[in-house]
Design an enzyme around this catalytic site. Sequence first.
Site, short mmCIF file in Angstrom:
data_model
loop_
_atom_site.label_atom_id
_atom_site.label_comp_id
_atom_site.label_asym_id
_atom_site.label_seq_id
_atom_site.Cartn_x
_atom_site.Cartn_y
_atom_site.Cartn_z
N LYS A 6 0.79 -1.24 0.00
CA LYS A 6 0.00 0.00 0.00
C LYS A 6 0.82 1.28 0.00
O LYS A 6 0.33 2.33 -0.42
CB LYS A 6 -0.91 0.02 1.23
CG LYS A 6 -2.10 -0.93 1.15
CD LYS A 6 -3.23 -0.33 0.37
CE LYS A 6 -4.50 -1.17 0.49
NZ LYS A 6 -5.53 -0.69 -0.44
C1 LIG Z 1 -3.47 -7.01 3.48
C2 LIG Z 1 -3.91 -6.58 2.12
N1 LIG Z 1 -4.77 -7.34 1.44
C3 LIG Z 1 -5.19 -7.01 0.20
C4 LIG Z 1 -4.75 -5.87 -0.44
C5 LIG Z 1 -5.27 -5.52 -1.79
O1 LIG Z 1 -5.88 -4.32 -1.69
P1 LIG Z 1 -6.25 -3.34 -2.86
O2 LIG Z 1 -7.24 -4.05 -3.71
O3 LIG Z 1 -6.86 -2.20 -2.10
O4 LIG Z 1 -5.04 -2.94 -3.61
C6 LIG Z 1 -3.84 -5.05 0.22
C7 LIG Z 1 -3.25 -3.91 -0.45
O5 LIG Z 1 -2.08 -3.68 -0.46
C8 LIG Z 1 -3.42 -5.41 1.53
O6 LIG Z 1 -2.55 -4.63 2.22
#
Ligand SMILES: Cc1ncc(COP(=O)(O)O)c(C=O)c1O
Length: 342
Positions: free
Chosen positions: A42
Amino acid sequence: MALVTRVTDLIGNTPLFELAATDTGTRLLLKLEQFNPTGAAKIRMAREMVRDAERRGLLKDGGHIIESTSGNTGLGLAVVAAERGYRFTAVVDHHACKDKLRAMRAMGAELVYVADDGDDSLATSAREDLAEAMAAARPDAYFTEQHNNDANALGYYAVAEELLDDLGSVDILLSAVGTGGSLFGTARRLRELGCAARVIGVEPIGSIAFGGEGGPYWQSGTGTPPGATVGTAVDYSLLDEGVKVSDVDAFATARAVAAKLGLLIGGSAGGSVHAALTRLEQFPAGSTVVTIVCDGGEKYLDTVFDDDWMNERDLLDESSESAVLELLDRYSPARRDLVGAR
Ligand SMILES: Cc1ncc(COP(=O)(O)O)c(C=O)c1O
């Protein structure tokens, strides 16, 4: 890059790990995003959203960033805010991993809870409503609104570029969908660069982005709980298939991967890896399958990797864990190398 002066200079160029290989040459590769600062993918998009707000004049010197977060976004924004001199308020719930919240606070973030102590339910829409209201009431504040911010997906373009640099091409991209930024940002950039990978999204059973009945789930940082709206970062035009994984299978996979290989992956990555491992033989022979591991398992030692926590929620399932261990054995790349050497 021998010497850096900012933590965000350490973002990217994360390693690829070959988890599984079939006799027909299909490989499952994990893009280990826990090697970014904050231990998660993220931070790539956190930096991009802040840069974008600065470019558009939405965030002025000394301004105030507000975001609703289940943890990893908040960690990324805390780093970027500290580096660039912004105030940062994270709107959170008690469903979030405690260590993520502690780390955010350590890096100067202010935490605002939407639920009372003891209520550990996922409160995505309440968080978003509060973040929006707080930002509207403060003239110097900017709500980054990750679910509907184009800069979210843009933050992951580098993931596609790194994959193509390392692999030349990707046949199948299979990964968790929360806001959708990581999967669809990577997929869009792959397409732009001429790589038409098949795109498979994974969400927890109970999440509603791919239809079906909504309900509670424990996989953290992923999915769209009932009552929350699917944001614009979920680009259905890029999605070839959406699959659902239970908490039991997702967590059994994270635990099996840790026990077998000494690799700690988070619970949502466990879900993606389960979906990939159980489909590996269905993909065309010789496919290069890539799963983005959004974060590492270190953040879930008190939950996914804690037997008491798992038992209290009826999530511990030895048969699921053994089934994953069996798949890891069957598709062990080391086994393939031995077969090749004979
Ligand atoms: C723990 C976790 N799961 C799933 C995701 C996938 O999230 P997104 O679809 O918001 O990119 C993230 C994003 O980095 C995450 O930190």
